[in-house]
Scaffold this motif. Structure first.
Motif, PDB file in Angstrom:
ATOM      1  N   HIS A  35       2.766  -9.698   0.565  1.00 45.54           N
ATOM      2  CA  HIS A  35       3.553  -8.739   1.315  1.00 45.54           C
ATOM      3  C   HIS A  35       2.796  -8.465   2.609  1.00 45.54           C
ATOM      4  CE1 HIS A  35       6.178  -7.552  -2.110  1.00 45.54           C
ATOM      5  NE2 HIS A  35       5.113  -7.915  -2.813  1.00 45.54           N
ATOM      6  N   MET A  36       3.497  -8.570   3.712  1.00 41.92           N
ATOM      7  CA  MET A  36       2.887  -8.339   5.010  1.00 41.92           C
ATOM      8  C   MET A  36       3.497  -7.108   5.648  1.00 41.92           C
ATOM      9  SD  MET A  36       0.674 -10.733   5.139  1.00 41.92           S
ATOM     10  CE  MET A  36       0.129 -10.476   6.822  1.00 41.92           C
ATOM     11  N   GLY A  37       2.636  -6.292   6.223  1.00 40.60           N
ATOM     12  CA  GLY A  37       3.096  -5.064   6.855  1.00 40.60           C
ATOM     13  C   GLY A  37       2.584  -4.918   8.263  1.00 40.60           C
ATOM     14  N   TRP A  38       3.367  -4.216   9.063  1.00 38.07           N
ATOM     15  CA  TRP A  38       2.941  -3.784  10.379  1.00 38.07           C
ATOM     16  C   TRP A  38       2.873  -2.267  10.387  1.00 38.07           C
ATOM     17  CZ3 TRP A  38       0.945  -6.662  14.170  1.00 38.07           C
ATOM     18  CH2 TRP A  38       1.224  -8.028  14.188  1.00 38.07           C
ATOM     19  N   PHE A  39       1.785  -1.764  10.909  1.00 40.69           N
ATOM     20  CA  PHE A  39       1.572  -0.334  11.067  1.00 40.69           C
ATOM     21  C   PHE A  39       1.145  -0.062  12.496  1.00 40.69           C
ATOM     22  CE2 PHE A  39       1.174  -1.240   6.653  1.00 40.69           C
ATOM     23  CZ  PHE A  39       1.631  -0.115   5.976  1.00 40.69           C
ATOM     24  N   ARG A  40       1.248   1.178  12.895  1.00 39.81           N
ATOM     25  CA  ARG A  40       0.779   1.542  14.226  1.00 39.81           C
ATOM     26  C   ARG A  40       0.129   2.910  14.185  1.00 39.81           C
ATOM     27  NH1 ARG A  40       6.685   2.207  17.193  1.00 39.81           N
ATOM     28  NH2 ARG A  40       7.294   4.190  16.202  1.00 39.81           N
ATOM     29  N   ALA A  42      -0.982   5.875  17.010  1.00 38.66           N
ATOM     30  CA  ALA A  42      -1.086   6.427  18.348  1.00 38.66           C
ATOM     31  C   ALA A  42      -2.269   7.379  18.404  1.00 38.66           C
ATOM     32  CB  ALA A  42       0.207   7.145  18.721  1.00 38.66           C
ATOM     33  N   PRO A  43      -2.786   7.633  19.592  1.00 44.52           N
ATOM     34  CA  PRO A  43      -3.917   8.550  19.717  1.00 44.52           C
ATOM     35  C   PRO A  43      -3.620   9.906  19.103  1.00 44.52           C
ATOM     36  CG  PRO A  43      -3.579   7.376  21.765  1.00 44.52           C
ATOM     37  CD  PRO A  43      -2.403   7.048  20.889  1.00 44.52           C
ATOM     38  N   GLY A  44      -4.531  10.368  18.265  1.00 42.78           N
ATOM     39  CA  GLY A  44      -4.384  11.667  17.640  1.00 42.78           C
ATOM     40  C   GLY A  44      -3.398  11.738  16.492  1.00 42.78           C
ATOM     41  N   LYS A  45      -2.852  10.607  16.073  1.00 46.63           N
ATOM     42  CA  LYS A  45      -1.865  10.601  15.006  1.00 46.63           C
ATOM     43  C   LYS A  45      -2.315   9.719  13.849  1.00 46.63           C
ATOM     44  CE  LYS A  45       2.429  10.969  15.881  1.00 46.63           C
ATOM     45  NZ  LYS A  45       3.851  10.709  16.243  1.00 46.63           N
ATOM     46  N   GLU A  46      -1.687   9.924  12.709  1.00 44.17           N
ATOM     47  CA  GLU A  46      -1.974   9.122  11.533  1.00 44.17           C
ATOM     48  C   GLU A  46      -1.363   7.740  11.668  1.00 44.17           C
ATOM     49  OE1 GLU A  46      -4.391  11.723   9.999  1.00 44.17           O
ATOM     50  OE2 GLU A  46      -3.840   9.989   8.782  1.00 44.17           O
ATOM     51  N   ARG A  47      -1.904   6.813  10.895  1.00 43.04           N
ATOM     52  CA  ARG A  47      -1.342   5.476  10.881  1.00 43.04           C
ATOM     53  C   ARG A  47       0.070   5.521  10.294  1.00 43.04           C
ATOM     54  NH1 ARG A  47      -5.334   0.560   9.774  1.00 43.04           N
ATOM     55  NH2 ARG A  47      -6.322   1.842  11.398  1.00 43.04           N
ATOM     56  N   GLU A  48       0.992   4.876  10.978  1.00 42.94           N
ATOM     57  CA  GLU A  48       2.409   4.978  10.678  1.00 42.94           C
ATOM     58  C   GLU A  48       2.976   3.624  10.280  1.00 42.94           C
ATOM     59  OE1 GLU A  48       6.502   6.338  13.056  1.00 42.94           O
ATOM     60  OE2 GLU A  48       4.737   5.628  14.156  1.00 42.94           O
ATOM     61  N   PHE A  49       3.769   3.617   9.223  1.00 39.74           N
ATOM     62  CA  PHE A  49       4.443   2.404   8.797  1.00 39.74           C
ATOM     63  C   PHE A  49       5.485   1.981   9.817  1.00 39.74           C
ATOM     64  CE2 PHE A  49       8.270   0.648   6.777  1.00 39.74           C
ATOM     65  CZ  PHE A  49       7.754  -0.552   6.317  1.00 39.74           C
ATOM     66  N   ALA A 107       4.969  -4.361  -2.787  1.00 40.44           N
ATOM     67  CA  ALA A 107       5.871  -3.882  -1.757  1.00 40.44           C
ATOM     68  C   ALA A 107       5.647  -2.389  -1.572  1.00 40.44           C
ATOM     69  CB  ALA A 107       7.317  -4.161  -2.145  1.00 40.44           C
ATOM     70  N   THR A 108       5.193  -2.006  -0.392  1.00 44.13           N
ATOM     71  CA  THR A 108       4.876  -0.617  -0.150  1.00 44.13           C
ATOM     72  C   THR A 108       4.878  -0.313   1.337  1.00 44.13           C
ATOM     73  OG1 THR A 108       3.207   1.126  -0.490  1.00 44.13           O
ATOM     74  CG2 THR A 108       2.403  -1.118  -0.151  1.00 44.13           C
ATOM     75  N   THR A 109       5.124   0.948   1.654  1.00 38.36           N
ATOM     76  CA  THR A 109       5.024   1.433   3.027  1.00 38.36           C
ATOM     77  C   THR A 109       3.756   2.241   3.238  1.00 38.36           C
ATOM     78  OG1 THR A 109       6.269   3.466   2.552  1.00 38.36           O
ATOM     79  CG2 THR A 109       7.535   1.521   3.206  1.00 38.36           C
ATOM     80  N   GLU A 110       2.937   2.344   2.214  1.00 37.50           N
ATOM     81  CA  GLU A 110       1.733   3.157   2.278  1.00 37.50           C
ATOM     82  C   GLU A 110       0.544   2.330   2.725  1.00 37.50           C
ATOM     83  OE1 GLU A 110       3.828   6.432   1.441  1.00 37.50           O
ATOM     84  OE2 GLU A 110       1.688   6.368   1.920  1.00 37.50           O
ATOM     85  N   PRO A 111      -0.096   2.720   3.809  1.00 39.72           N
ATOM     86  CA  PRO A 111      -1.208   1.908   4.311  1.00 39.72           C
ATOM     87  C   PRO A 111      -2.368   1.771   3.343  1.00 39.72           C
ATOM     88  CG  PRO A 111      -1.076   4.018   5.454  1.00 39.72           C
ATOM     89  CD  PRO A 111       0.188   3.867   4.670  1.00 39.72           C
ATOM     90  N   ASN A 112      -2.619   2.789   2.536  1.00 41.82           N
ATOM     91  CA  ASN A 112      -3.748   2.723   1.619  1.00 41.82           C
ATOM     92  C   ASN A 112      -3.497   1.808   0.434  1.00 41.82           C
ATOM     93  OD1 ASN A 112      -1.892   4.395   0.354  1.00 41.82           O
ATOM     94  ND2 ASN A 112      -3.409   5.876  -0.347  1.00 41.82           N
ATOM     95  N   GLU A 113      -2.309   1.238   0.334  1.00 42.64           N
ATOM     96  CA  GLU A 113      -1.999   0.303  -0.735  1.00 42.64           C
ATOM     97  C   GLU A 113      -2.032  -1.149  -0.280  1.00 42.64           C
ATOM     98  OE1 GLU A 113       0.660   3.166  -3.654  1.00 42.64           O
ATOM     99  OE2 GLU A 113       1.702   1.827  -2.262  1.00 42.64           O
ATOM    100  N   TYR A 114      -2.376  -1.372   0.964  1.00 42.28           N
ATOM    101  CA  TYR A 114      -2.592  -2.722   1.460  1.00 42.28           C
ATOM    102  C   TYR A 114      -4.063  -3.097   1.331  1.00 42.28           C
ATOM    103  CZ  TYR A 114       2.138  -3.195   3.218  1.00 42.28           C
ATOM    104  OH  TYR A 114       3.507  -3.308   3.313  1.00 42.28           O
ATOM    105  N   ASN A 115      -4.303  -4.358   1.143  1.00 37.28           N
ATOM    106  CA  ASN A 115      -5.638  -4.835   0.819  1.00 37.28           C
ATOM    107  C   ASN A 115      -6.439  -5.306   2.022  1.00 37.28           C
ATOM    108  OD1 ASN A 115      -3.617  -5.741  -1.577  1.00 37.28           O
ATOM    109  ND2 ASN A 115      -5.594  -5.050  -2.424  1.00 37.28           N
ATOM    110  N   TYR A 116      -5.778  -5.928   2.966  1.00 34.52           N
ATOM    111  CA  TYR A 116      -6.459  -6.559   4.083  1.00 34.52           C
ATOM    112  C   TYR A 116      -5.822  -6.131   5.385  1.00 34.52           C
ATOM    113  CZ  TYR A 116      -7.508  -9.476   0.056  1.00 34.52           C
ATOM    114  OH  TYR A 116      -7.858  -9.921  -1.194  1.00 34.52           O
TER     115      TYR A 116
END
Length: 127
Positions: A35-40, A42-49, A107-116
């Motif tokens: 499963h491949m994900g893209w996150f982003r 922004a300055p001062g914000k949490e990582r967003e799915f 399959a997840t939208t949570e960044p802490n559940e991705y491995n690499y």
């Protein structure tokens, strides 16, 4: 840890397009198996799915998008290049962020559940 490398970021104006690419560093694994994900972030914000795409199967791959990018961004795979792409159209200033690629086993939208993870590529959208 298997590192990923993002590319394709840059400085563009609102309404423009960019295509990001993500591939393993050193060809250490096949992206098609993950499963491949893209996150982003922004300055001062949490990582967003942003988006995710499932591993390649006989039935193809399933894609999912954050509401903020639906209709504008498209995630896809370039299997020949062992890469995942993020086509970003109609960019807005609020899309400005460091964009990260991630690989995982579920399959997840949570960044802490991705491995690499990759180290990110900067996308800046001016008004």
């Amino acid at each position: 840890q298997v590192p990923l490398v993002e590319s394709g970021g840059g400085l563009v104006q609102a309404g423009d397009s960019l295509r990001l690419s993500c591939a393993p560093s050193g060809s250490t694994f096949r992206i098609s198996d993950y499963h491949m994900g893209w996150f982003r972030q922004a300055p001062g914000k949490e990582r967003e799915f942003v988006s995710t795409i499932s591993p390649v199967t006989r039935s193809g791959s399933i894609s999912y998008y954050a509401d903020s990018v639906k209709g504008r961004f498209t995630i896809s795979r370039d299997n020949a290049k062992n890469a995942v792409l993020l086509q970003m159209n109609s960019l807005k200033p609020e899309d400005t962020a460091v964009y990260y690629c991630a690989a995982g086993l579920i399959a997840t939208t949570e960044p802490n559940e991705y491995n690499y993870w990759g180290q990110g590529t900067q996308v800046t959208v001016s008004s």
